[in-house]
Design a protein around this motif. Sequence first.
Motif, PDB file in Angstrom:
ATOM      1  N   ALA A 123       0.830  -1.202   0.000  1.00  0.00           N
ATOM      2  CA  ALA A 123       0.000   0.000   0.000  1.00  0.00           C
ATOM      3  C   ALA A 123       0.865   1.253   0.000  1.00  0.00           C
ATOM      4  O   ALA A 123       0.649   2.182  -0.782  1.00  0.00           O
ATOM      5  N   LYS A 124       1.858   1.289   0.860  1.00  0.00           N
ATOM      6  CA  LYS A 124       2.738   2.463   0.910  1.00  0.00           C
ATOM      7  C   LYS A 124       3.637   2.538  -0.317  1.00  0.00           C
ATOM      8  O   LYS A 124       3.754   3.584  -0.961  1.00  0.00           O
ATOM      9  N   GLY A 125       4.285   1.427  -0.662  1.00  0.00           N
ATOM     10  CA  GLY A 125       5.223   1.429  -1.774  1.00  0.00           C
ATOM     11  C   GLY A 125       4.568   1.704  -3.113  1.00  0.00           C
ATOM     12  O   GLY A 125       5.112   2.451  -3.944  1.00  0.00           O
ATOM     13  N   LEU A 126       3.409   1.118  -3.348  1.00  0.00           N
ATOM     14  CA  LEU A 126       2.691   1.365  -4.597  1.00  0.00           C
ATOM     15  C   LEU A 126       2.136   2.785  -4.650  1.00  0.00           C
ATOM     16  O   LEU A 126       2.103   3.409  -5.720  1.00  0.00           O
ATOM     17  N   LEU A 127       1.696   3.305  -3.497  1.00  0.00           N
ATOM     18  CA  LEU A 127       1.178   4.671  -3.470  1.00  0.00           C
ATOM     19  C   LEU A 127       2.284   5.671  -3.793  1.00  0.00           C
ATOM     20  O   LEU A 127       2.077   6.615  -4.578  1.00  0.00           O
ATOM     21  N   LEU A 128       3.458   5.497  -3.208  1.00  0.00           N
ATOM     22  CA  LEU A 128       4.570   6.404  -3.498  1.00  0.00           C
ATOM     23  C   LEU A 128       4.990   6.308  -4.966  1.00  0.00           C
ATOM     24  O   LEU A 128       5.320   7.318  -5.599  1.00  0.00           O
ATOM     25  N   ALA A 129       4.969   5.107  -5.521  1.00  0.00           N
ATOM     26  CA  ALA A 129       5.279   4.947  -6.946  1.00  0.00           C
ATOM     27  C   ALA A 129       4.217   5.614  -7.809  1.00  0.00           C
ATOM     28  O   ALA A 129       4.533   6.212  -8.849  1.00  0.00           O
ATOM     29  N   SER A 130       2.969   5.551  -7.390  1.00  0.00           N
ATOM     30  CA  SER A 130       1.875   6.160  -8.144  1.00  0.00           C
ATOM     31  C   SER A 130       1.979   7.680  -8.132  1.00  0.00           C
ATOM     32  O   SER A 130       1.759   8.344  -9.156  1.00  0.00           O
ATOM     33  N   ILE A 131       2.316   8.241  -6.972  1.00  0.00           N
ATOM     34  CA  ILE A 131       2.452   9.695  -6.866  1.00  0.00           C
ATOM     35  C   ILE A 131       3.606  10.192  -7.735  1.00  0.00           C
ATOM     36  O   ILE A 131       3.528  11.275  -8.330  1.00  0.00           O
ATOM     37  N   ALA A 132       4.658   9.397  -7.856  1.00  0.00           N
ATOM     38  CA  ALA A 132       5.811   9.782  -8.668  1.00  0.00           C
ATOM     39  C   ALA A 132       5.591   9.554 -10.159  1.00  0.00           C
ATOM     40  O   ALA A 132       6.353  10.078 -10.980  1.00  0.00           O
ATOM     41  N   ASP A 133       4.574   8.801 -10.511  1.00  0.00           N
ATOM     42  CA  ASP A 133       4.355   8.443 -11.913  1.00  0.00           C
ATOM     43  C   ASP A 133       3.927   9.668 -12.732  1.00  0.00           C
ATOM     44  O   ASP A 133       3.179  10.522 -12.230  1.00  0.00           O
ATOM     45  N   PRO A 134       4.365   9.782 -13.974  1.00  0.00           N
ATOM     46  CA  PRO A 134       4.024  10.956 -14.782  1.00  0.00           C
ATOM     47  C   PRO A 134       2.620  10.941 -15.363  1.00  0.00           C
ATOM     48  O   PRO A 134       2.206  11.926 -15.996  1.00  0.00           O
ATOM     49  N   ASP A 135       1.878   9.873 -15.171  1.00  0.00           N
ATOM     50  CA  ASP A 135       0.533   9.759 -15.741  1.00  0.00           C
ATOM     51  C   ASP A 135      -0.497   9.470 -14.644  1.00  0.00           C
ATOM     52  O   ASP A 135      -0.150   9.132 -13.521  1.00  0.00           O
ATOM     53  N   PRO A 136      -1.784   9.624 -14.961  1.00  0.00           N
ATOM     54  CA  PRO A 136      -2.820   9.446 -13.938  1.00  0.00           C
ATOM     55  C   PRO A 136      -2.930   8.005 -13.466  1.00  0.00           C
ATOM     56  O   PRO A 136      -2.887   7.069 -14.272  1.00  0.00           O
ATOM     57  N   VAL A 137      -3.072   7.846 -12.160  1.00  0.00           N
ATOM     58  CA  VAL A 137      -3.184   6.531 -11.543  1.00  0.00           C
ATOM     59  C   VAL A 137      -4.454   6.474 -10.712  1.00  0.00           C
ATOM     60  O   VAL A 137      -4.703   7.347  -9.874  1.00  0.00           O
ATOM     61  N   LEU A 138      -5.252   5.439 -10.940  1.00  0.00           N
ATOM     62  CA  LEU A 138      -6.402   5.160 -10.084  1.00  0.00           C
ATOM     63  C   LEU A 138      -5.949   4.140  -9.042  1.00  0.00           C
ATOM     64  O   LEU A 138      -5.585   3.012  -9.383  1.00  0.00           O
ATOM     65  N   PHE A 139      -5.935   4.566  -7.785  1.00  0.00           N
ATOM     66  CA  PHE A 139      -5.402   3.760  -6.695  1.00  0.00           C
ATOM     67  C   PHE A 139      -6.578   3.246  -5.867  1.00  0.00           C
ATOM     68  O   PHE A 139      -7.155   3.969  -5.050  1.00  0.00           O
ATOM     69  N   LEU A 140      -6.954   2.003  -6.113  1.00  0.00           N
ATOM     70  CA  LEU A 140      -8.116   1.397  -5.459  1.00  0.00           C
ATOM     71  C   LEU A 140      -7.683   0.678  -4.190  1.00  0.00           C
ATOM     72  O   LEU A 140      -6.835  -0.217  -4.239  1.00  0.00           O
ATOM     73  N   GLU A 141      -8.285   1.060  -3.073  1.00  0.00           N
ATOM     74  CA  GLU A 141      -7.914   0.495  -1.781  1.00  0.00           C
ATOM     75  C   GLU A 141      -9.017  -0.434  -1.276  1.00  0.00           C
ATOM     76  O   GLU A 141     -10.161  -0.001  -1.096  1.00  0.00           O
ATOM     77  N   PRO A 142      -8.717  -1.720  -1.057  1.00  0.00           N
ATOM     78  CA  PRO A 142      -9.733  -2.663  -0.588  1.00  0.00           C
ATOM     79  C   PRO A 142     -10.130  -2.365   0.852  1.00  0.00           C
ATOM     80  O   PRO A 142      -9.401  -2.694   1.790  1.00  0.00           O
ATOM     81  N   LYS A 143     -11.273  -1.747   1.011  1.00  0.00           N
ATOM     82  CA  LYS A 143     -11.659  -1.277   2.345  1.00  0.00           C
ATOM     83  C   LYS A 143     -11.810  -2.416   3.342  1.00  0.00           C
ATOM     84  O   LYS A 143     -11.633  -2.217   4.546  1.00  0.00           O
ATOM     85  N   ALA A 144     -12.120  -3.620   2.868  1.00  0.00           N
ATOM     86  CA  ALA A 144     -12.250  -4.758   3.778  1.00  0.00           C
ATOM     87  C   ALA A 144     -10.926  -5.094   4.455  1.00  0.00           C
ATOM     88  O   ALA A 144     -10.909  -5.717   5.518  1.00  0.00           O
ATOM     89  N   LEU A 145      -9.812  -4.669   3.846  1.00  0.00           N
ATOM     90  CA  LEU A 145      -8.491  -4.973   4.405  1.00  0.00           C
ATOM     91  C   LEU A 145      -7.906  -3.814   5.201  1.00  0.00           C
ATOM     92  O   LEU A 145      -6.807  -3.952   5.757  1.00  0.00           O
ATOM     93  N   TYR A 146      -8.584  -2.676   5.241  1.00  0.00           N
ATOM     94  CA  TYR A 146      -8.027  -1.484   5.884  1.00  0.00           C
ATOM     95  C   TYR A 146      -7.454  -1.783   7.268  1.00  0.00           C
ATOM     96  O   TYR A 146      -6.352  -1.347   7.605  1.00  0.00           O
ATOM     97  N   ARG A 147      -8.200  -2.500   8.071  1.00  0.00           N
ATOM     98  CA  ARG A 147      -7.756  -2.775   9.440  1.00  0.00           C
ATOM     99  C   ARG A 147      -7.672  -4.258   9.762  1.00  0.00           C
ATOM    100  O   ARG A 147      -7.377  -4.633  10.896  1.00  0.00           O
ATOM    101  N   SER A 148      -7.910  -5.102   8.754  1.00  0.00           N
ATOM    102  CA  SER A 148      -7.893  -6.547   8.999  1.00  0.00           C
ATOM    103  C   SER A 148      -6.556  -7.187   8.647  1.00  0.00           C
ATOM    104  O   SER A 148      -6.318  -8.348   8.971  1.00  0.00           O
ATOM    105  N   VAL A 149      -5.682  -6.447   7.952  1.00  0.00           N
ATOM    106  CA  VAL A 149      -4.337  -6.972   7.667  1.00  0.00           C
ATOM    107  C   VAL A 149      -3.304  -6.024   8.263  1.00  0.00           C
ATOM    108  O   VAL A 149      -3.515  -4.813   8.333  1.00  0.00           O
TER     109      VAL A 149
END
Length: 324
Positions: free
Chosen positions: A154-180
């Motif tokens: 989640a952290k590593g992919l998000l930082l890579a997405s923010i650095a990417d030169p093109d638009p990124v849709l970052f979908l977060e599985p809400k069922a896992l927010y606090r279960s993993v």
Amino acid sequence: MANLTLIQAVNDGLRTAMEADSTVYVFGEDVGPKGGVFLATENLTRDFGANRCFDTPLSEDGIIGTAIGMAMNGLRPVAEIQFQDFIFPAFDQIVSEAAKLRYRSGGQYTAPMVIRTPYGGGIRGGLYHSQSGEAYFCHTPGLKVVIPSTAHDAKGLLLASIADPDPVLFLEPKALYRSVKGEVPEGHYTVDLSTLRNVREGEHVTVLCYGAMVPVCEKAAARAAENGIECHIVDLRTLLPLDEEGVLEAAKKTGRVVVVHEAPRFCGMGGEISALIAENCIEYMEAPIIRVTGFDTPFPNTLEHHYLPDERRVLDAIERSAAY
């Protein structure tokens, strides 16, 4: 390393990006002082000020339109859509503007922006808070579609997405927010987009999955192992662009493939992955490709536990594939 939940890792990723780059702005409905409905942006307004983490009007097309304008002018906006179900008023802005900007300008402009949004079921949110709409956006050239399933990713992919030169849709599985929960490195690191994650090694059946289905498949694989069936589980992580070579190698490894996602079956990612395998390595297949998915109905409320693929349904598919 810190031991963080997935939602804490998202917060840490946003904080890390904002500390390192003053052009990173975070905004959306209730993301400011409240910290978002899931607290993904908790304390960011306090620590970075209301100019860099702020609330917006309840207007998804306005949120995304603003992000596109900011991205074109040298900023790196991270826009939150409160639930993925609410993203459709902004659909035109995403698929007709953000995704097309590099092409239509001949490379003169890009849209380095991230759209964060929780998706999927698992919280009894009913039909307006539980949809999995990834396939709509995977059909759009110019976008990237990313779905983490662990705190580290989640952290590593998000930082890579923010650095990417093109638009990124970052979908977060809400069922896992606090279960993993998992170990997350401090500071800045990235996980390369368009790469797979090998979750479990096995020689009998390959299971391809992503998002909240990853832990479900892990449980099913553990039960299958009790009966002598060893599963090779692969977390796709980035759906667009997909690591096609990695998918094909995983399929060839066992010759038996089960694809799992919680979105509806018809025109879902499972169909695209099945076609990819059939077109490129059918000679390696020892059994038909099996899809385990949500149903082709609106997402139910009281019957959520029947709609979502569970350990039992995945195990059944694994056993059928192994026995073919």
